[in-house]
Design an enzyme around this catalytic site. Structure first.
Site, PDB file in Angstrom:
ATOM      1  CG  HIS A  44      36.791  32.419  42.602  1.00  0.00           C
ATOM      2  ND1 HIS A  44      36.653  32.946  43.860  1.00  0.00           N
ATOM      3  CD2 HIS A  44      37.042  33.474  41.784  1.00  0.00           C
ATOM      4  CE1 HIS A  44      36.800  34.261  43.816  1.00  0.00           C
ATOM      5  NE2 HIS A  44      37.034  34.598  42.562  1.00  0.00           N
ATOM      6  CD  GLU A  46      37.350  28.035  46.044  1.00  0.00           C
ATOM      7  OE1 GLU A  46      37.796  28.478  47.109  1.00  0.00           O
ATOM      8  OE2 GLU A  46      37.563  28.576  44.939  1.00  0.00           O
ATOM      9  CB  CYS A  74      36.020  34.352  48.339  1.00  0.00           C
ATOM     10  SG  CYS A  74      35.017  33.796  46.934  1.00  0.00           S
ATOM     11  CB  CYS A  77      33.960  29.907  46.845  1.00  0.00           C
ATOM     12  SG  CYS A  77      34.668  30.486  45.266  1.00  0.00           S
TER      13      CYS A  77
END
Length: 141
Positions: A44, A46, A74, A77
């Site tokens: 992801h 992040e 999420c 993260c």
């Protein structure tokens, strides 16, 4: 910059999320989702930015850093932000189906955890939401 990263993700067929890590007004790292291209469920935006920032700063603790993200992070993260000691998260739009900052969970402000992250939401939120909506509308045909 995070929006530029999200648009790049969309062009690459990735879910359009972009992130930028800043410390003392200087960009430390920036990236976008790459889970599909990396065949990595943890890739992801992040996570990639936290990894790159920690490598660049030579410390897995990112005290004093601010993380700008187009969409609410999420649980994975958000957890990484707590563990890395990010000082502040600034995000655009909420994620009603997966958000772990305001929508489904409130991990970053949970006093039971060893670190809390300051949160600012809604920055360029409409634009961030539009990018996400356009991406999924195009995929649905």
């Amino acid at each position: 910059m995070a929006i530029e990263e999200a648009l790049q993700a969309s062009r690459e067929g990735e879910v359009p999320v972009g992130a930028v890590l800043v410390r003392d007004g200087e960009v430390v790292a920036r990236d976008h989702n790459r889970s599909i291209s990396f065949n990595d469920p943890t890739a992801h935006a992040e996570i990639l930015v936290l990894r790159a920032g920690a490598a660049r700063l030579g410390n897995y603790r990112l005290n004093g850093c601010e993380l700008y993200v187009t969409i609410e992070p999420c649980p994975m993260c958000a957890g990484a932000m707590v563990h890395s000691r990010v000082s502040r998260l600034i995000f655009g739009a909420r994620d009603a189906k997966g958000g772990a900052v305001e929508s489904l969970y409130r991990l970053l402000g949970d006093p039971r955890l060893n670190h809390q992250v300051q949160v600012t939401e809604g920055v360029l939120g409409e634009r961030c939401q539009e990018i996400m909506q356009a991406f999924f509308d195009a995929r649905r045909g």
